[in-house]
Motif scaffolding. Structure first.
Motif, PDB file in Angstrom:
ATOM      1  N   LEU A  14     -19.485 -14.319   4.812  1.00 21.16           N
ATOM      2  CA  LEU A  14     -20.730 -13.639   4.494  1.00 21.16           C
ATOM      3  C   LEU A  14     -21.755 -13.905   5.588  1.00 21.16           C
ATOM      4  CD1 LEU A  14     -20.818 -14.382   0.686  1.00 21.16           C
ATOM      5  CD2 LEU A  14     -20.793 -12.100   1.708  1.00 21.16           C
ATOM      6  N   PHE A  15     -22.306 -12.856   6.140  1.00 20.17           N
ATOM      7  CA  PHE A  15     -23.416 -12.947   7.066  1.00 20.17           C
ATOM      8  C   PHE A  15     -24.713 -12.849   6.251  1.00 20.17           C
ATOM      9  CE2 PHE A  15     -20.251 -12.861  10.007  1.00 20.17           C
ATOM     10  CZ  PHE A  15     -20.531 -12.353  11.270  1.00 20.17           C
ATOM     11  N   ARG A  16     -25.812 -13.288   6.815  1.00 18.44           N
ATOM     12  CA  ARG A  16     -27.055 -13.213   6.054  1.00 18.44           C
ATOM     13  C   ARG A  16     -28.115 -12.397   6.793  1.00 18.44           C
ATOM     14  NH1 ARG A  16     -29.866 -19.285   6.521  1.00 18.44           N
ATOM     15  NH2 ARG A  16     -31.097 -18.839   8.399  1.00 18.44           N
ATOM     16  N   GLN A  17     -28.969 -11.758   5.992  1.00 18.30           N
ATOM     17  CA  GLN A  17     -30.122 -11.031   6.508  1.00 18.30           C
ATOM     18  C   GLN A  17     -31.302 -11.348   5.602  1.00 18.30           C
ATOM     19  OE1 GLN A  17     -30.107  -6.717   6.187  1.00 18.30           O
ATOM     20  NE2 GLN A  17     -31.223  -6.514   8.117  1.00 18.30           N
ATOM     21  N   GLY A  18     -32.405 -11.770   6.206  1.00 14.20           N
ATOM     22  CA  GLY A  18     -33.563 -12.171   5.425  1.00 14.20           C
ATOM     23  C   GLY A  18     -34.331 -10.990   4.853  1.00 14.20           C
ATOM     24  N   ASP A 207     -46.677  -0.309   5.804  1.00 15.30           N
ATOM     25  CA  ASP A 207     -48.088  -0.693   5.715  1.00 15.30           C
ATOM     26  C   ASP A 207     -48.894   0.351   4.959  1.00 15.30           C
ATOM     27  OD1 ASP A 207     -47.671  -3.042   7.119  1.00 15.30           O
ATOM     28  OD2 ASP A 207     -48.267  -2.192   9.055  1.00 15.30           O
ATOM     29  N   GLN A 208     -48.621   1.610   5.233  1.00 14.87           N
ATOM     30  CA  GLN A 208     -49.333   2.712   4.588  1.00 14.87           C
ATOM     31  C   GLN A 208     -49.194   2.656   3.068  1.00 14.87           C
ATOM     32  OE1 GLN A 208     -47.974   6.608   5.830  1.00 14.87           O
ATOM     33  NE2 GLN A 208     -48.798   7.593   3.996  1.00 14.87           N
ATOM     34  N   LEU A 209     -47.990   2.304   2.609  1.00 12.59           N
ATOM     35  CA  LEU A 209     -47.717   2.250   1.176  1.00 12.59           C
ATOM     36  C   LEU A 209     -47.920   0.848   0.584  1.00 12.59           C
ATOM     37  CD1 LEU A 209     -44.531   4.516   1.086  1.00 12.59           C
ATOM     38  CD2 LEU A 209     -46.847   5.117   0.364  1.00 12.59           C
ATOM     39  N   SER A 210     -48.421  -0.071   1.413  1.00  8.79           N
ATOM     40  CA  SER A 210     -48.677  -1.450   0.974  1.00  8.79           C
ATOM     41  C   SER A 210     -47.442  -2.088   0.348  1.00  8.79           C
ATOM     42  CB  SER A 210     -49.843  -1.488  -0.028  1.00  8.79           C
ATOM     43  OG  SER A 210     -51.024  -0.997   0.567  1.00  8.79           O
ATOM     44  N   ILE A 211     -46.301  -1.870   0.999  1.00  9.77           N
ATOM     45  CA  ILE A 211     -45.044  -2.458   0.521  1.00  9.77           C
ATOM     46  C   ILE A 211     -44.933  -3.871   1.064  1.00  9.77           C
ATOM     47  CG2 ILE A 211     -42.534  -2.295   0.591  1.00  9.77           C
ATOM     48  CD1 ILE A 211     -42.894   0.769   0.781  1.00  9.77           C
ATOM     49  N   ASN A 212     -44.824  -4.817   0.160  1.00  6.59           N
ATOM     50  CA  ASN A 212     -44.854  -6.217   0.555  1.00  6.59           C
ATOM     51  C   ASN A 212     -43.496  -6.754   0.978  1.00  6.59           C
ATOM     52  OD1 ASN A 212     -45.992  -8.890   0.794  1.00  6.59           O
ATOM     53  ND2 ASN A 212     -44.981  -9.379  -1.125  1.00  6.59           N
ATOM     54  N   LEU A 213     -42.460  -6.468   0.218  1.00  7.54           N
ATOM     55  CA  LEU A 213     -41.133  -7.021   0.495  1.00  7.54           C
ATOM     56  C   LEU A 213     -40.368  -6.079   1.414  1.00  7.54           C
ATOM     57  CD1 LEU A 213     -40.243  -8.342  -3.065  1.00  7.54           C
ATOM     58  CD2 LEU A 213     -41.069  -9.653  -1.093  1.00  7.54           C
ATOM     59  N   ARG A 214     -39.869  -6.612   2.531  1.00  7.26           N
ATOM     60  CA  ARG A 214     -39.308  -5.771   3.579  1.00  7.26           C
ATOM     61  C   ARG A 214     -38.035  -6.387   4.155  1.00  7.26           C
ATOM     62  NH1 ARG A 214     -44.872  -4.329   6.919  1.00  7.26           N
ATOM     63  NH2 ARG A 214     -46.135  -3.777   5.081  1.00  7.26           N
ATOM     64  N   GLN A 215     -37.145  -5.491   4.572  1.00  4.48           N
ATOM     65  CA  GLN A 215     -35.870  -5.931   5.127  1.00  4.48           C
ATOM     66  C   GLN A 215     -35.415  -4.913   6.164  1.00  4.48           C
ATOM     67  OE1 GLN A 215     -33.086  -6.935   2.023  1.00  4.48           O
ATOM     68  NE2 GLN A 215     -31.334  -6.974   3.406  1.00  4.48           N
ATOM     69  N   GLY A 216     -34.788  -5.384   7.230  1.00  2.84           N
ATOM     70  CA  GLY A 216     -34.290  -4.453   8.232  1.00  2.84           C
ATOM     71  C   GLY A 216     -34.189  -5.091   9.599  1.00  2.84           C
ATOM     72  N   TYR A 217     -33.615  -4.341  10.534  1.00  3.03           N
ATOM     73  CA  TYR A 217     -33.377  -4.855  11.881  1.00  3.03           C
ATOM     74  C   TYR A 217     -34.668  -5.225  12.600  1.00  3.03           C
ATOM     75  CZ  TYR A 217     -28.483  -3.298  11.680  1.00  3.03           C
ATOM     76  OH  TYR A 217     -27.168  -3.124  11.357  1.00  3.03           O
ATOM     77  N   TYR A 218     -35.786  -4.631  12.209  1.00  7.07           N
ATOM     78  CA  TYR A 218     -37.056  -4.981  12.845  1.00  7.07           C
ATOM     79  C   TYR A 218     -37.361  -6.467  12.653  1.00  7.07           C
ATOM     80  CZ  TYR A 218     -42.009  -4.857  14.115  1.00  7.07           C
ATOM     81  OH  TYR A 218     -43.222  -5.100  14.710  1.00  7.07           O
ATOM     82  N   TYR A 219     -36.945  -7.005  11.503  1.00  6.62           N
ATOM     83  CA  TYR A 219     -37.212  -8.400  11.184  1.00  6.62           C
ATOM     84  C   TYR A 219     -36.019  -9.312  11.472  1.00  6.62           C
ATOM     85  CZ  TYR A 219     -41.249  -6.546   8.645  1.00  6.62           C
ATOM     86  OH  TYR A 219     -42.414  -5.906   8.307  1.00  6.62           O
ATOM     87  N   ASP A 220     -34.836  -8.830  11.116  1.00  2.56           N
ATOM     88  CA  ASP A 220     -33.670  -9.719  11.162  1.00  2.56           C
ATOM     89  C   ASP A 220     -32.398  -8.888  11.026  1.00  2.56           C
ATOM     90  OD1 ASP A 220     -32.118 -12.027  11.074  1.00  2.56           O
ATOM     91  OD2 ASP A 220     -32.396 -12.318   8.915  1.00  2.56           O
ATOM     92  N   ARG A 221     -31.422  -9.138  11.876  1.00  3.02           N
ATOM     93  CA  ARG A 221     -30.127  -8.471  11.767  1.00  3.02           C
ATOM     94  C   ARG A 221     -29.152  -9.374  11.008  1.00  3.02           C
ATOM     95  NH1 ARG A 221     -28.781  -4.216  15.343  1.00  3.02           N
ATOM     96  NH2 ARG A 221     -30.580  -3.523  16.543  1.00  3.02           N
TER      97      ARG A 221
END
Length: 226
Positions: A14-18, A207-221
């Motif tokens: 298992l790999f992990r992504q934050g 940011d526009q939708l004030s979404i707090n919890l985020r996941q994706g390659y921008y943060y972590d692969r």
């Protein structure tokens, strides 16, 4: 575990992504993503049906033991895996082994040609809630994971995840889907996670939708961590 499964154990990891909490500026939890070693390379498995409950459970347990203490660990199950009582019982046993972590099952949308009854999904959701596991509704609005199927599961879930990579925000109806699921989650007091954030434009949308919890390659692969 059979001898064949013992040999297979080293074949999978298992790999992990934050998943990031913007307000608190920390990792809210880790999604654990299965990888298979083929020709000395790790890749997404070609056939998840080969990963039996007795093989999957020790892989999950080992990965969680390598996570920081007292964190959430999210694992993906297809619809047919989710209604497999042996699979769920194996994961309940894992949760009991790691009481300092919270194991969350993400009901994902992966096309495998298997049709699962809504009542079976609800029964499975009730079972995991009764045994200490949490439910996350993943890939909402994609494939089979439409509101008609997922609405009965909302009372059992703690989280809703919208996968931005499954859509193009250039289409107004896709943007409307994102807003719909966000409002539904917030109205029902569920966490809402925007997945697939990869670009500055994706970040601006969150940011526009004030979404707090985020996941994706921008943060972590997804990456190997043990």
């Amino acid at each position: 575990m059979t001898m064949m499964e013992e040999r297979q154990l080293n074949q999978y990891r298992l790999f992990r992504q934050g998943c990031y909490d913007r307000r608190r500026d920390w990792v809210d939890g880790y999604e654990l993503l299965m990888r298979e070693q083929v020709n000395d390379q790790w890749r997404v498995p070609m056939d998840f049906s080969l990963i039996t409950p007795s093989l999957f459970a020790p892989i999950v347990a080992e990965a969680i033991h390598h996570l920081p203490g007292k964190t959430k660990a999210m694992i993906n199950l297809d619809h047919d895996q989710f209604v497999d009582r042996q699979m769920l019982q194996a994961l309940v046993a894992v949760q009991q082994q790691v009481p300092d972590h919270q194991l969350i099952i993400e009901l994902t949308e992966r096309s495998n040609g298997v049709s699962v009854l809504e009542t079976a999904l609800v029964d499975a959701a009730h079972f995991i809630n009764a045994h200490g596991l949490k439910l996350s509704l993943d890939d909402v609005g994609s494939g089979e994971n439409q509101i008609s199927l997922l609405r009965p599961l909302l009372p059992f879930s703690v989280e809703v995840k919208f996968a931005l990579q499954n859509f193009t925000t250039a289409r107004p109806d896709n943007y409307e889907q994102l807003v719909f699921w966000q409002k539904l989650a917030l109205a029902d007091a569920k966490d809402f996670v925007l997945e697939g954030i990869e670009t500055i434009e994706d970040l601006a949308l969150a940011d526009q939708l004030s979404i707090n919890l985020r996941q994706g390659y921008y943060y972590d692969r997804p990456h190997q961590f043990y």
